[in-house]
Design a protein around this motif. Structure first.
Motif, PDB file in Angstrom:
ATOM      1  N   PRO A 153       0.818  -1.225   0.000  1.00 54.38           N
ATOM      2  CA  PRO A 153       0.000   0.000   0.000  1.00 54.38           C
ATOM      3  C   PRO A 153       0.849   1.272   0.000  1.00 54.38           C
ATOM      4  CG  PRO A 153      -0.093  -1.075   2.142  1.00 54.38           C
ATOM      5  CD  PRO A 153       0.556  -2.044   1.210  1.00 54.38           C
ATOM      6  N   ILE A 154       2.088   1.203   0.483  1.00 52.19           N
ATOM      7  CA  ILE A 154       2.970   2.370   0.428  1.00 52.19           C
ATOM      8  C   ILE A 154       3.314   2.710  -1.019  1.00 52.19           C
ATOM      9  CG2 ILE A 154       5.288   3.203   0.991  1.00 52.19           C
ATOM     10  CD1 ILE A 154       3.330   3.411   3.264  1.00 52.19           C
ATOM     11  N   ASN A 155       3.359   1.721  -1.878  1.00 51.58           N
ATOM     12  CA  ASN A 155       3.563   2.004  -3.305  1.00 51.58           C
ATOM     13  C   ASN A 155       2.415   2.851  -3.844  1.00 51.58           C
ATOM     14  OD1 ASN A 155       5.187   1.455  -5.773  1.00 51.58           O
ATOM     15  ND2 ASN A 155       3.299   0.485  -6.469  1.00 51.58           N
ATOM     16  N   ALA A 156       1.201   2.580  -3.371  1.00 56.99           N
ATOM     17  CA  ALA A 156       0.055   3.409  -3.747  1.00 56.99           C
ATOM     18  C   ALA A 156       0.212   4.828  -3.206  1.00 56.99           C
ATOM     19  CB  ALA A 156      -1.241   2.780  -3.217  1.00 56.99           C
ATOM     20  N   VAL A 157       0.750   4.957  -1.998  1.00 56.64           N
ATOM     21  CA  VAL A 157       1.004   6.276  -1.417  1.00 56.64           C
ATOM     22  C   VAL A 157       1.973   7.071  -2.289  1.00 56.64           C
ATOM     23  CG1 VAL A 157       2.086   7.442   0.551  1.00 56.64           C
ATOM     24  CG2 VAL A 157       0.478   5.568   0.940  1.00 56.64           C
ATOM     25  N   THR A 158       2.978   6.399  -2.833  1.00 54.88           N
ATOM     26  CA  THR A 158       3.955   7.074  -3.693  1.00 54.88           C
ATOM     27  C   THR A 158       3.304   7.632  -4.950  1.00 54.88           C
ATOM     28  OG1 THR A 158       5.736   5.656  -2.860  1.00 54.88           O
ATOM     29  CG2 THR A 158       6.134   6.785  -4.951  1.00 54.88           C
ATOM     30  N   MET A 159       2.262   6.989  -5.431  1.00 58.07           N
ATOM     31  CA  MET A 159       1.543   7.534  -6.588  1.00 58.07           C
ATOM     32  C   MET A 159       0.910   8.880  -6.240  1.00 58.07           C
ATOM     33  SD  MET A 159       1.808   5.935  -9.423  1.00 58.07           S
ATOM     34  CE  MET A 159       0.431   6.676 -10.304  1.00 58.07           C
ATOM     35  N   ALA A 164      -5.598  -1.257  -2.862  1.00 55.15           N
ATOM     36  CA  ALA A 164      -5.114   0.108  -2.651  1.00 55.15           C
ATOM     37  C   ALA A 164      -4.344   0.603  -3.871  1.00 55.15           C
ATOM     38  CB  ALA A 164      -4.226   0.163  -1.406  1.00 55.15           C
ATOM     39  N   ASN A 165      -3.538  -0.276  -4.465  1.00 54.65           N
ATOM     40  CA  ASN A 165      -2.789   0.096  -5.669  1.00 54.65           C
ATOM     41  C   ASN A 165      -3.720   0.316  -6.851  1.00 54.65           C
ATOM     42  OD1 ASN A 165       0.510  -0.266  -5.738  1.00 54.65           O
ATOM     43  ND2 ASN A 165      -0.453  -1.273  -3.999  1.00 54.65           N
ATOM     44  N   ALA A 166      -4.734  -0.526  -6.977  1.00 56.61           N
ATOM     45  CA  ALA A 166      -5.677  -0.386  -8.087  1.00 56.61           C
ATOM     46  C   ALA A 166      -6.386   0.966  -8.015  1.00 56.61           C
ATOM     47  CB  ALA A 166      -6.697  -1.527  -8.056  1.00 56.61           C
ATOM     48  N   VAL A 167      -6.788   1.366  -6.817  1.00 61.50           N
ATOM     49  CA  VAL A 167      -7.449   2.660  -6.644  1.00 61.50           C
ATOM     50  C   VAL A 167      -6.488   3.799  -6.964  1.00 61.50           C
ATOM     51  CG1 VAL A 167      -8.481   4.221  -4.950  1.00 61.50           C
ATOM     52  CG2 VAL A 167      -9.120   1.801  -4.963  1.00 61.50           C
ATOM     53  N   LEU A 222      -2.961   7.799 -12.671  1.00 61.43           N
ATOM     54  CA  LEU A 222      -2.436   7.682 -14.035  1.00 61.43           C
ATOM     55  C   LEU A 222      -3.169   8.577 -15.035  1.00 61.43           C
ATOM     56  CD1 LEU A 222      -1.577   3.878 -14.414  1.00 61.43           C
ATOM     57  CD2 LEU A 222       0.007   5.810 -14.273  1.00 61.43           C
ATOM     58  N   PRO A 223      -4.507   8.582 -15.048  1.00 63.06           N
ATOM     59  CA  PRO A 223      -5.185   9.483 -15.992  1.00 63.06           C
ATOM     60  C   PRO A 223      -4.901  10.958 -15.721  1.00 63.06           C
ATOM     61  CG  PRO A 223      -6.701   7.796 -15.191  1.00 63.06           C
ATOM     62  CD  PRO A 223      -5.483   7.723 -14.337  1.00 63.06           C
ATOM     63  N   GLY A 240       4.731   6.715 -13.358  1.00 60.48           N
ATOM     64  CA  GLY A 240       3.540   6.011 -12.885  1.00 60.48           C
ATOM     65  C   GLY A 240       3.458   4.572 -13.346  1.00 60.48           C
ATOM     66  N   TRP A 241       3.691   4.350 -14.640  1.00 66.46           N
ATOM     67  CA  TRP A 241       3.608   2.982 -15.157  1.00 66.46           C
ATOM     68  C   TRP A 241       4.730   2.104 -14.603  1.00 66.46           C
ATOM     69  CZ3 TRP A 241      -0.618   1.197 -17.321  1.00 66.46           C
ATOM     70  CH2 TRP A 241      -1.501   2.106 -17.912  1.00 66.46           C
ATOM     71  N   GLY A 242       5.898   2.685 -14.388  1.00 68.53           N
ATOM     72  CA  GLY A 242       6.973   1.924 -13.766  1.00 68.53           C
ATOM     73  C   GLY A 242       6.647   1.535 -12.343  1.00 68.53           C
ATOM     74  N   LEU A 243       5.982   2.436 -11.608  1.00 72.29           N
ATOM     75  CA  LEU A 243       5.577   2.120 -10.236  1.00 72.29           C
ATOM     76  C   LEU A 243       4.542   1.003 -10.199  1.00 72.29           C
ATOM     77  CD1 LEU A 243       5.375   5.672  -8.611  1.00 72.29           C
ATOM     78  CD2 LEU A 243       6.992   3.847  -8.050  1.00 72.29           C
TER      79      LEU A 243
END
Length: 265
Positions: free
Chosen positions: A72-78, A124-127, A133-134, A214-217
Motif C-alpha cells: 500500500p505504500i507504493n500506492a502512497v507514492t503515486m 489500494a494500488n488499483a485505486v 495515471l489518468p 507512474g507505469w513503472g511504479l
C-alpha cells in the motif's frame, strides 16, 4: 573487533553500496530524458538494497510481512507523484516537493494504522493507479534541457539515500516489519531527482519525469506483491530475485512498447 565497531563498519558499507546504486541511476536519468529516466528511477535501486540488507538481518517471514505494508505504500507514492506534478507547474521546488512529502508521510501514517493483507494492498494500488495515471497523463511529455552539474549533486544524492538505508537497517528491529516496509519504500530516488532537477530545468520537465514514473511504479507494485507469496515458500534470496526480475522485465516491456509506438508514427 568489538560488536559495536563491526556493526558500524557494516552499516557504513551498506549505505555506501546503496548510494552508489542511486547515484548511477540518477545520472542515467538526467542524460536520457523523462521517459527512460522514469523507467530507471522506478527500478528497485533504493528499496531493493534496503530489502536485501533486511533479509541479511531477518528471516523470510519478516520480509514477507514487511512487503504486505510496502504494497500500500507504493500506492502512497503515486499520490506523492500526483501532488508534485500538479504543484510543480506553478510553484518552486520547496512548495511542490515539500507538499508532496507531507502527503506521503501523512498517508504513510494512515497506512501504518491497519493490518494489511495481500488483497488489501492490491486494491489500494488499483485505486491509486486508477486515479493518478489518468490525471498525470497529459504531463508526461516535455523537452529535457541540458543539465549542468554542480559540485554538491553527488554528495546530496549520496546523503539522501545513505540516510534512508541507515535508518531502515538500524531501526528494523525496533519498528518491526511493518515500519521497515514503510521506510524502505520512501521514494528517495524521486526525491533526490526532483530536488536537483527542479531548480535547474524548471517544474514542467521535472514533472514529466515524475509523470512517466507512474507505469513503472505499477510494475514495482507487482514486484512487491510477489514477496509475500514467494518469501515464505522459497526463502528471501529467491523471493527478492523474483521481485527484481519482475521490475526489470516490466520496465523493459514498457520501453519496448514505447519504441513500437514511435516506429508506428
Amino acid at each position: 573487533m568489538s560488536p559495536e565497531l563491526a556493526f558500524l563498519l557494516t552499516l557504513t558499507l551498506r549505505m555506501a553500496i546503496t548510494a552508489a546504486f542511486v547515484i548511477t541511476a540518477s545520472i542515467i536519468t538526467e542524460r536520457s530524458g523523462p521517459v527512460i529516466g522514469a523507467l530507471v528511477a522506478t527500478l528497485p535501486i533504493s528499496a531493493g538494497p534496503s530489502y536485501v540488507f533486511l533479509a541479511i538481518d531477518h528471516d523470510a517471514a519478516f520480509i514477507a510481512q514487511g512487503a504486505l505494508t510496502s504494497l500500500p505504500i507504493n500506492a502512497v507514492t503515486m499520490f506523492f507523484g500526483l501532488t508534485y506534478v500538479y504543484l510543480a507547474r506553478r510553484h518552486n521546488v520547496v512548495v511542490s516537493l515539500g507538499t508532496a512529502m507531507l502527503v506521503w508521510f501523512g498517508l504513510a501514517i494512515l497506512v501504518r494504522q491497519f493490518e494489511w493483507s495481500l488483497l488489501g494492498g492490491l486494491l489500494a494500488n488499483a485505486v491509486a493507479f486508477g486515479i493518478c495515471l489518468p490525471l498525470m497523463a497529459r504531463f508526461r511529455h516535455a523537452r529535457m534541457p541540458l543539465i549542468t552539474r554542480r559540485w554538491y549533486d553527488i554528495l546530496l544524492r549520496a546523503a539522501l539515500v545513505s540516510t534512508l538505508v541507515g535508518t531502515v537497517v538500524t531501526l528494523s528491529a525496533t519498528i518491526g516489519p511493518a515500519g521497515s516496509g514503510i521506510l524502505a519504500l520512501y521514494p528517495v530516488v524521486f526525491t533526490s531527482l526532483l530536488l536537483i532537477l527542479h531548480p535547474r530545468i524548471g517544474g514542467l520537465p521535472t514533472a514529466a519525469v515524475m509523470a512517466n514514473g507512474g507505469w513503472g511504479l505499477m510494475g514495482f507494485g507487482i514486484a512487491v506483491a510477489t514477496l509475500p507469496l514467494t518469501a515464505p515458500r522459497f526463502g528471501s534470496a529467491i523471493a527478492l530475485s523474483v521481485a527484481l526480475a519482475t521490475c526489470v522485465v516490466w520496465n523493459l516491456g514498457l520501453w519496448a512498447y514505447g519504441r513500437m509506438k514511435i516506429r508506428a508514427v
